[in-house]
Design an enzyme around this catalytic site. Sequence first.
Site, PDB file in Angstrom:
ATOM      1  CG  HIS A  24      -5.693 -40.562  39.878  1.00 12.11           C
ATOM      2  ND1 HIS A  24      -5.585 -39.283  39.396  1.00 12.11           N
ATOM      3  CD2 HIS A  24      -7.017 -40.884  39.854  1.00 12.11           C
ATOM      4  CE1 HIS A  24      -6.808 -38.847  39.085  1.00 12.11           C
ATOM      5  NE2 HIS A  24      -7.683 -39.799  39.356  1.00 12.11           N
ATOM      6  CD  GLU A  71      -1.950 -39.801  39.163  1.00 11.14           C
ATOM      7  OE1 GLU A  71      -2.028 -38.968  40.075  1.00 11.14           O
ATOM      8  OE2 GLU A  71      -2.779 -39.860  38.222  1.00 11.14           O
ATOM      9  NE  ARG A 108      -8.239 -41.668  36.143  1.00 11.16           N
ATOM     10  CZ  ARG A 108      -7.687 -40.446  36.078  1.00 11.16           C
ATOM     11  NH1 ARG A 108      -6.392 -40.310  35.938  1.00 11.16           N
ATOM     12  NH2 ARG A 108      -8.441 -39.379  36.158  1.00 11.16           N
ATOM     13  CG  HIS A 117      -3.229 -35.779  40.790  1.00 12.95           C
ATOM     14  ND1 HIS A 117      -4.167 -36.671  40.354  1.00 12.95           N
ATOM     15  CD2 HIS A 117      -3.840 -35.023  41.741  1.00 12.95           C
ATOM     16  CE1 HIS A 117      -5.309 -36.488  41.012  1.00 12.95           C
ATOM     17  NE2 HIS A 117      -5.137 -35.485  41.864  1.00 12.95           N
ATOM     18  CD  GLU A 129      -1.769 -33.951  37.136  1.00 16.72           C
ATOM     19  OE1 GLU A 129      -1.022 -34.962  37.164  1.00 16.72           O
ATOM     20  OE2 GLU A 129      -3.006 -34.009  37.185  1.00 16.72           O
TER      21      GLU A 129
HETATM   22  O1  0X9 Z   1      -7.519 -36.343  35.486  1.00 15.94           O
HETATM   23  C1  0X9 Z   1      -7.204 -36.069  36.641  1.00 15.94           C
HETATM   24  O2  0X9 Z   1      -7.897 -36.329  37.613  1.00 15.94           O
HETATM   25  C2  0X9 Z   1      -5.888 -35.356  36.882  1.00 15.94           C
HETATM   26  N1  0X9 Z   1      -4.893 -35.747  35.958  1.00 15.94           N
HETATM   27  S1  0X9 Z   1      -4.197 -37.191  36.148  1.00 15.94           S
HETATM   28  O3  0X9 Z   1      -3.371 -37.449  34.995  1.00 15.94           O
HETATM   29  N2  0X9 Z   1      -3.244 -37.124  37.413  1.00 15.94           N
HETATM   30  O4  0X9 Z   1      -5.209 -38.180  36.354  1.00 15.94           O
HETATM   31  C3  0X9 Z   1      -6.145 -33.894  36.686  1.00 15.94           C
HETATM   32  C4  0X9 Z   1      -6.648 -33.293  37.904  1.00 15.94           C
HETATM   33  C5  0X9 Z   1      -6.708 -31.826  37.727  1.00 15.94           C
HETATM   34  N3  0X9 Z   1      -7.971 -31.420  37.324  1.00 15.94           N
HETATM   35  C6  0X9 Z   1      -8.943 -31.282  38.246  1.00 15.94           C
HETATM   36  N4  0X9 Z   1      -8.731 -31.622  39.470  1.00 15.94           N
HETATM   37  N5  0X9 Z   1     -10.076 -30.777  37.855  1.00 15.94           N
HETATM   38 ZN    ZN Z   2      -3.931 -38.186  39.043  1.00 21.46          ZN
END
Ligand code: 0X9
Ligand code: ZN
Length: 314
Positions: free
Chosen positions: A67, A70, A125, A195, A269
């Site tokens: 992303h 980030e 993003r 992330h 995260e």
């Molecule tokens: O939404 C996302 O892709 C991730 N959160 S973010 O705020 N960094 O965009 C979450 C990824 C974790 N979930 C999965 N990988 N399923």
């Molecule tokens: Zn992310």
Amino acid sequence: LETYNYNKYHRIEEIYLWMNQISEKYKDVVTQHFLGMTYENRTMYYLKISQPSNNSKKIVWMDCGIHAREWIASAFCQWFVKEILQSYKDNSRISRLLGNLDFYVLPVLNVDGYIYTWTTDRVWRKSRSSHNNGTCFGTDLNRNFNASWCSIGASKNCQDLTFCGTGPVSEPETKAVSSFIESKKEDILCFLTIHSYGQLILTPYGYTQNKSSNYEEMIQIAQKAADALKAKHGTSYRVGSSIDILYATSGSSRDWAQDIGIPFSYTFELRDTGKHGFVLPEDQIEPTCEETMEAVLSVLDDASPFWQKPCCFL
Ligand code: 0X9
Ligand code: ZN
């Protein structure tokens, strides 16, 4: 290289120069490799950290910056490489890890998006692929993998932040990562995707309530890592499966990695929990990377013995 400032965020040109220089300086242990091309025809590179060893080694994959906004994630990938290289000779813990593991580190997965966050929109993003005759841009690369693609927590509308693309693995960036991982999967022990933000260590899955067969071990390992992280600067992380503690997502790289049989697949995260969100101030880079380092090393220490046991290597 001596003057590279790990307490700042860097433009892609600086990161690429850093990759050249670090692989030059430590050429016995780290090499730079081509992974693929981006939508806008830029080169994706990863670093391989490997020491000659008589053991048959397993692989740890770590990608950062899928992303674009980030930035702390990409800062961490660089920090991780620097720490390993500065300490593998004297630090017995890291030299033991390097005796059993090779590290493959992709500091910026979404290169086009990363550049766009520096030039045009700090909180972009997605990737920068063009859709609907150039009327909307970007695929969420973490919704584009072949894991129950676009079934839940993802959108087929290219305007949306979670646009899943035009098909599973439709994007050059996700193709590059998946074909590389696929080609090495027998040897990959651990798939780590970094992330921000939220302060979470997430296990599969995002697309189903089902749990992988080694879910309990994965949670134990993640909880120990969160404890080690907290011991450094007091930062609290939560641990759990993605759908349980964050939200539903399909097409994520982590779920796909688990589905193809990689035993330990985690999303980290990093800081914070929303005060600054994606725009984490530079004075938090160092403490964030220090504590994350503790967590990653803890995961690797605990995951390493598993691959020797036939029971646990899927
Ligand atoms: O939404 C996302 O892709 C991730 N959160 S973010 O705020 N960094 O965009 C979450 C990824 C974790 N979930 C999965 N990988 N399923
Ligand atoms: Zn992310």
